[in-house]
Write a protein that holds these residues in place. Structure first.
Motif, PDB file in Angstrom:
ATOM      1  N   ALA A  27       0.830  -1.206   0.000  1.00 46.16           N
ATOM      2  CA  ALA A  27       0.000   0.000   0.000  1.00 46.16           C
ATOM      3  C   ALA A  27       0.866   1.259   0.000  1.00 46.16           C
ATOM      4  O   ALA A  27       0.552   2.244  -0.683  1.00 46.16           O
ATOM      5  CB  ALA A  27      -0.936  -0.012   1.206  1.00 46.16           C
ATOM      6  N   MET A  30       2.293   1.735  -3.515  1.00 45.62           N
ATOM      7  CA  MET A  30       1.253   2.247  -4.409  1.00 45.62           C
ATOM      8  C   MET A  30       1.015   3.735  -4.158  1.00 45.62           C
ATOM      9  O   MET A  30       0.973   4.527  -5.095  1.00 45.62           O
ATOM     10  CB  MET A  30      -0.050   1.478  -4.200  1.00 45.62           C
ATOM     11  CG  MET A  30      -1.176   1.937  -5.113  1.00 45.62           C
ATOM     12  SD  MET A  30      -2.725   1.092  -4.804  1.00 45.62           S
ATOM     13  CE  MET A  30      -3.220   1.840  -3.270  1.00 45.62           C
ATOM     14  N   TRP A  31       0.893   4.128  -2.913  1.00 49.99           N
ATOM     15  CA  TRP A  31       0.627   5.522  -2.583  1.00 49.99           C
ATOM     16  C   TRP A  31       1.782   6.425  -3.026  1.00 49.99           C
ATOM     17  O   TRP A  31       1.559   7.472  -3.637  1.00 49.99           O
ATOM     18  CB  TRP A  31       0.393   5.650  -1.080  1.00 49.99           C
ATOM     19  CG  TRP A  31       0.135   7.051  -0.644  1.00 49.99           C
ATOM     20  CD1 TRP A  31      -1.008   7.766  -0.801  1.00 49.99           C
ATOM     21  CD2 TRP A  31       1.073   7.920  -0.012  1.00 49.99           C
ATOM     22  NE1 TRP A  31      -0.854   9.014  -0.292  1.00 49.99           N
ATOM     23  CE2 TRP A  31       0.419   9.151   0.202  1.00 49.99           C
ATOM     24  CE3 TRP A  31       2.389   7.779   0.407  1.00 49.99           C
ATOM     25  CZ2 TRP A  31       1.049  10.222   0.808  1.00 49.99           C
ATOM     26  CZ3 TRP A  31       3.006   8.852   1.018  1.00 49.99           C
ATOM     27  CH2 TRP A  31       2.340  10.064   1.212  1.00 49.99           C
ATOM     28  N   TRP A  33       4.128   5.801  -5.313  1.00 48.18           N
ATOM     29  CA  TRP A  33       4.234   5.815  -6.773  1.00 48.18           C
ATOM     30  C   TRP A  33       3.192   6.768  -7.363  1.00 48.18           C
ATOM     31  O   TRP A  33       3.512   7.604  -8.200  1.00 48.18           O
ATOM     32  CB  TRP A  33       4.040   4.408  -7.337  1.00 48.18           C
ATOM     33  CG  TRP A  33       4.117   4.369  -8.828  1.00 48.18           C
ATOM     34  CD1 TRP A  33       3.132   4.705  -9.714  1.00 48.18           C
ATOM     35  CD2 TRP A  33       5.241   4.004  -9.621  1.00 48.18           C
ATOM     36  NE1 TRP A  33       3.561   4.564 -10.997  1.00 48.18           N
ATOM     37  CE2 TRP A  33       4.868   4.128 -10.972  1.00 48.18           C
ATOM     38  CE3 TRP A  33       6.530   3.566  -9.319  1.00 48.18           C
ATOM     39  CZ2 TRP A  33       5.725   3.832 -12.005  1.00 48.18           C
ATOM     40  CZ3 TRP A  33       7.384   3.270 -10.360  1.00 48.18           C
ATOM     41  CH2 TRP A  33       6.985   3.410 -11.679  1.00 48.18           C
ATOM     42  N   ASN A  34       1.949   6.612  -6.942  1.00 49.87           N
ATOM     43  CA  ASN A  34       0.864   7.428  -7.498  1.00 49.87           C
ATOM     44  C   ASN A  34       0.986   8.894  -7.105  1.00 49.87           C
ATOM     45  O   ASN A  34       0.480   9.773  -7.805  1.00 49.87           O
ATOM     46  CB  ASN A  34      -0.496   6.871  -7.072  1.00 49.87           C
ATOM     47  CG  ASN A  34      -0.782   5.532  -7.707  1.00 49.87           C
ATOM     48  OD1 ASN A  34      -0.230   5.184  -8.746  1.00 49.87           O
ATOM     49  ND2 ASN A  34      -1.642   4.763  -7.072  1.00 49.87           N
ATOM     50  N   THR A  46      -0.619   5.862 -13.077  1.00 48.81           N
ATOM     51  CA  THR A  46      -0.833   5.393 -11.711  1.00 48.81           C
ATOM     52  C   THR A  46      -0.923   3.868 -11.725  1.00 48.81           C
ATOM     53  O   THR A  46      -1.218   3.264 -12.756  1.00 48.81           O
ATOM     54  CB  THR A  46      -2.126   5.987 -11.116  1.00 48.81           C
ATOM     55  OG1 THR A  46      -3.226   5.608 -11.920  1.00 48.81           O
ATOM     56  CG2 THR A  46      -2.042   7.496 -11.024  1.00 48.81           C
ATOM     57  N   ILE A  47      -0.651   3.256 -10.595  1.00 52.62           N
ATOM     58  CA  ILE A  47      -0.689   1.793 -10.499  1.00 52.62           C
ATOM     59  C   ILE A  47      -1.700   1.381  -9.437  1.00 52.62           C
ATOM     60  O   ILE A  47      -2.016   2.147  -8.528  1.00 52.62           O
ATOM     61  CB  ILE A  47       0.697   1.201 -10.189  1.00 52.62           C
ATOM     62  CG1 ILE A  47       1.261   1.729  -8.874  1.00 52.62           C
ATOM     63  CG2 ILE A  47       1.655   1.455 -11.336  1.00 52.62           C
ATOM     64  CD1 ILE A  47       2.564   1.067  -8.437  1.00 52.62           C
ATOM     65  N   ASP A  48      -2.199   0.155  -9.573  1.00 52.92           N
ATOM     66  CA  ASP A  48      -3.115  -0.367  -8.561  1.00 52.92           C
ATOM     67  C   ASP A  48      -2.314  -1.128  -7.499  1.00 52.92           C
ATOM     68  O   ASP A  48      -1.085  -1.239  -7.575  1.00 52.92           O
ATOM     69  CB  ASP A  48      -4.190  -1.248  -9.194  1.00 52.92           C
ATOM     70  CG  ASP A  48      -3.633  -2.472  -9.910  1.00 52.92           C
ATOM     71  OD1 ASP A  48      -2.400  -2.651  -9.925  1.00 52.92           O
ATOM     72  OD2 ASP A  48      -4.440  -3.247 -10.454  1.00 52.92           O
ATOM     73  N   TYR A  49      -3.024  -1.660  -6.520  1.00 50.59           N
ATOM     74  CA  TYR A  49      -2.392  -2.323  -5.386  1.00 50.59           C
ATOM     75  C   TYR A  49      -1.566  -3.533  -5.809  1.00 50.59           C
ATOM     76  O   TYR A  49      -0.450  -3.728  -5.347  1.00 50.59           O
ATOM     77  CB  TYR A  49      -3.478  -2.735  -4.380  1.00 50.59           C
ATOM     78  CG  TYR A  49      -2.930  -3.439  -3.169  1.00 50.59           C
ATOM     79  CD1 TYR A  49      -2.281  -2.724  -2.171  1.00 50.59           C
ATOM     80  CD2 TYR A  49      -3.057  -4.812  -3.023  1.00 50.59           C
ATOM     81  CE1 TYR A  49      -1.783  -3.363  -1.059  1.00 50.59           C
ATOM     82  CE2 TYR A  49      -2.558  -5.468  -1.909  1.00 50.59           C
ATOM     83  CZ  TYR A  49      -1.919  -4.736  -0.931  1.00 50.59           C
ATOM     84  OH  TYR A  49      -1.418  -5.369   0.164  1.00 50.59           O
ATOM     85  N   TRP A  50      -2.069  -4.363  -6.690  1.00 50.81           N
ATOM     86  CA  TRP A  50      -1.381  -5.592  -7.084  1.00 50.81           C
ATOM     87  C   TRP A  50      -0.120  -5.291  -7.885  1.00 50.81           C
ATOM     88  O   TRP A  50       0.887  -5.980  -7.753  1.00 50.81           O
ATOM     89  CB  TRP A  50      -2.323  -6.520  -7.848  1.00 50.81           C
ATOM     90  CG  TRP A  50      -3.448  -6.928  -6.952  1.00 50.81           C
ATOM     91  CD1 TRP A  50      -4.743  -6.521  -7.038  1.00 50.81           C
ATOM     92  CD2 TRP A  50      -3.363  -7.753  -5.791  1.00 50.81           C
ATOM     93  NE1 TRP A  50      -5.478  -7.057  -6.015  1.00 50.81           N
ATOM     94  CE2 TRP A  50      -4.658  -7.827  -5.229  1.00 50.81           C
ATOM     95  CE3 TRP A  50      -2.335  -8.441  -5.168  1.00 50.81           C
ATOM     96  CZ2 TRP A  50      -4.934  -8.553  -4.086  1.00 50.81           C
ATOM     97  CZ3 TRP A  50      -2.626  -9.175  -4.028  1.00 50.81           C
ATOM     98  CH2 TRP A  50      -3.904  -9.229  -3.499  1.00 50.81           C
ATOM     99  N   ARG A  51      -0.144  -4.251  -8.704  1.00 52.83           N
ATOM    100  CA  ARG A  51       1.075  -3.857  -9.413  1.00 52.83           C
ATOM    101  C   ARG A  51       2.093  -3.290  -8.436  1.00 52.83           C
ATOM    102  O   ARG A  51       3.302  -3.466  -8.615  1.00 52.83           O
ATOM    103  CB  ARG A  51       0.744  -2.849 -10.505  1.00 52.83           C
ATOM    104  CG  ARG A  51       0.044  -3.508 -11.662  1.00 52.83           C
ATOM    105  CD  ARG A  51       0.033  -2.642 -12.886  1.00 52.83           C
ATOM    106  NE  ARG A  51      -0.560  -3.402 -13.979  1.00 52.83           N
ATOM    107  CZ  ARG A  51      -1.546  -2.969 -14.725  1.00 52.83           C
ATOM    108  NH1 ARG A  51      -2.058  -1.762 -14.530  1.00 52.83           N
ATOM    109  NH2 ARG A  51      -2.031  -3.721 -15.692  1.00 52.83           N
ATOM    110  N   ALA A  52       1.632  -2.620  -7.398  1.00 52.83           N
ATOM    111  CA  ALA A  52       2.548  -2.109  -6.370  1.00 52.83           C
ATOM    112  C   ALA A  52       3.227  -3.269  -5.643  1.00 52.83           C
ATOM    113  O   ALA A  52       4.434  -3.231  -5.384  1.00 52.83           O
ATOM    114  CB  ALA A  52       1.795  -1.232  -5.378  1.00 52.83           C
TER     115      ALA A  52
END
Length: 116
Positions: A27, A30-31, A33-34, A46-52
């Motif tokens: 998490a 992800m935060w 990165w985005n 932006t990326i989602d949780y699974w990509r993070a």
């Protein structure tokens, strides 16, 4: 008197803590990165949780490996240490902590290093 945890229960708790830590780190990746990358690089999405989580795993593979710092030894050795700890009396455990603290806080002898 406090009941001692079994070895299997301790391993289960450790595994759950590891999963919870990985979830929190994913998490955070992800935060961050985005928050940073789309504003820094025009082509970054932006990326989602699974990509993070995948990015975190890739970074561990490329840069960190999977071994913790200072946690060397096989699982058999760790289990033997745990079993020895479980067999100790409270007095032996207290003595162990005193010896460990004395060795940890003792300044290193620089003369011995120079002789080597």
């Amino acid at each position: 008197m406090r009941k001692e945890m079994s070895y299997k229960k301790m391993k289960l708790i450790r595994g759950l803590m590891l999963l919870a830590g990985a979830a929190v780190l994913g998490a955070m990746v992800m935060w961050l990165w985005n928050w940073i990358m789309p504003g820094l690089l025009t082509g970054a999405m932006t990326i989602d949780y699974w990509r993070a989580l995948g990015l975190l795993l890739l970074c561990r593979i490329l840069f960190g490996g999977f071994r913790g710092h200072g946690h060397h030894g096989s699982w058999q050795e760790k289990r033997e240490h745990w079993q020895r700890w479980q067999a100790m009396t409270p007095e032996e455990r207290q003595q162990f902590h005193k010896q460990r603290a004395a060795n940890w806080c003792r300044p290193r002898n620089t003369e011995e290093k120079q002789d080597d």
